[in-house]
Write an enzyme that holds these catalytic residues in place. Structure first.
Site, PDB file in Angstrom:
ATOM      1  N   ARG A 239     -18.102  20.790  16.018  1.00  0.00           N
ATOM      2  CA  ARG A 239     -17.054  21.782  16.229  1.00  0.00           C
ATOM      3  C   ARG A 239     -16.623  21.734  17.691  1.00  0.00           C
ATOM      4  NH1 ARG A 239     -16.477  21.803  11.552  1.00  0.00           N
ATOM      5  NH2 ARG A 239     -16.562  23.509  10.044  1.00  0.00           N
ATOM      6  N   GLU A 268      -7.569  24.211  17.481  1.00  0.00           N
ATOM      7  CA  GLU A 268      -6.986  23.244  16.538  1.00  0.00           C
ATOM      8  C   GLU A 268      -5.764  23.840  15.857  1.00  0.00           C
ATOM      9  OE1 GLU A 268     -10.054  21.831  13.910  1.00  0.00           O
ATOM     10  OE2 GLU A 268     -11.235  21.032  15.557  1.00  0.00           O
ATOM     11  N   HIS A 287      -9.592  16.233  13.082  1.00  0.00           N
ATOM     12  CA  HIS A 287     -10.609  16.894  12.231  1.00  0.00           C
ATOM     13  C   HIS A 287     -10.633  16.294  10.808  1.00  0.00           C
ATOM     14  CE1 HIS A 287     -13.067  20.848  11.864  1.00  0.00           C
ATOM     15  NE2 HIS A 287     -13.560  19.913  11.059  1.00  0.00           N
TER      16      HIS A 287
END
Ligand code: NAP
Length: 320
Positions: A239, A268, A287
């Site tokens: 993360r 993000e 991601h």
């Protein structure tokens, strides 16, 4: 009447068909756009179940307006987007999607390690920009992977799957983890470091694979990067909040680190103007750690099965 389930993003038809055999579905019908929080707040009022993604903030405020909610099923193994304590207070079950994405995420992590070490993206850009004039002895030279030392922070499911891949490259594997794992150490021939600062200087590669919590915010910052070799490569597929991006920018732009690979960012989607994206020694991905077709379907199916189980009075399959 069938229980009502709200789904926060358009999911494949096969998953919807599976769910609609058991529950009444309402869904945010867009694939590339998260549901706005105010719409989610409205929709959750009537919902018995929620199928959510890591882009949804399932916080105290949202849950306080969800009087019927019995389960929030996250289509991810990480669940830092959900206030688990607030859910527990209301007896709302939270589930995640562990296991089904382990191998895919380990594949991606190793791919990112290789891309950063061997400057694959930079080399491809170099060629496409018309800069390839001749085979040149030291141009675009990277770091060796075979036989190098890999440090894994977080020896959980994905950490172990990554270690199995690294064994095929004859790497020495060292790890730091909250608890020691003697059986895994024996099986995979790992060396354990209680102290992260003893481990970092011996690593050619450092991969971080711990869950993100507020205590682990900027777990890898300036001090940790300074402890690493100048030739080292840092990979984060866990993360974004685990790595201090400002410190990473400094380390990569001043040559304190050789390269890095990020699949995840503090915010993000990352701002396209972020200084990080100007660095040629940083490989960036949006991601996509678990993004194989088969794995994403398994993640969605597991979230759906958790909802079906809980709303039919059975225990959840993968509770947090
Ligand atoms: P996991 O099996 O729960 O493994 C996490 C490991 O981290 C455990 O071994 C745990 O130690 C260790 N850990 C926790 N806190 C720690 C600390 N403070 N210091 C050192 N070690 C600590 O989880 P996983 O399935 O491998 O997934 C790991 C993370 O990857 C997820 O939480 C998620 O955020 C991320 N992820 C990202 C993607 C992507 O698309 N990029 C995909 C999948 C997963 P113990 O063994 O002592 O509990």
């Amino acid at each position: 009447m069938r229980p009502a389930v709200y789904i926060t993003r358009k999911l494949p038809d096969s998953i919807l068909q599976h769910l609609s055999g058991h529950v009444h579905i309402k869904m945010w019908d867009k694939e590339n756009e998260p549901v706005p929080q105010e719409i989610l707040q409205e929709e959750i009022r009537e919902a018995d179940g929620l199928l959510c993604l890591l882009t949804d903030q399932v916080d105290e405020k949202l849950l306080s307006g969800a009087p019927h909610l019995k389960i929030a099923a996250n289509m991810a193994v990480g669940y830092n987007n959900i206030d688990v304590a607030a859910a527990a207070k209301r007896r709302i079950i939270v589930t995640n999607a562990p296991g089904v994405l382990t191998e895919t995420t380990a594949d991606l992590t190793f791919a990112l390690l290789m891309a950063a070490a061997q400057r694959l993206v930079e080399s491809s850009d170099f060629l496409r920009a018309g800069n390839w004039s001749a085979w040149t002895p030291m141009e675009l030279t990277g770091q060796d992977i075979y036989g190098a030392t890999l440090g894994i922070i977080g020896m959980g499911r994905i950490g172990q799957a990554l270690a199995r891949r690294a064994k095929g490259f004859n790497m020495r594997i060292v790890y730091h983890n909250r608890s020691r794992k003697p059986e895994v150490e024996k099986e995979l021939g790992l060396d354990f470091y209680t102290d992260l600062y003893d481990m970092l200087p011996v690593c050619d590669y450092v991969c971080i694979l711990v869950p993100y919590t507020s205590e682990l915010h900027h777990f890898i910052g300036e001090k940790e990067m300074n402890a690493m070799k100048q030739t080292a490569v840092l990979i984060n597929t866990a993360r974004g909040g685990l790595v201090d991006e400002e410190a990473l920018f400094t380390a990569l732009s001043t040559g304190k680190l050789f390269a890095a690979g990020l699949d995840v960012f503090e915010k993000e989607p990352v701002n396209p103007d972020s200084p990080l994206l100007s660095l040629s020694n940083l490989v960036t991905l949006p991601h996509i750690g678990s993004a194989s077709r088969a794995t994403r379907l398994k993640m969605a199916k597991l979230a759906a099965d958790n909802i079906i189980a809980v709303l039919s009075g059975k225990p959840p399959l993968t509770p947090v």
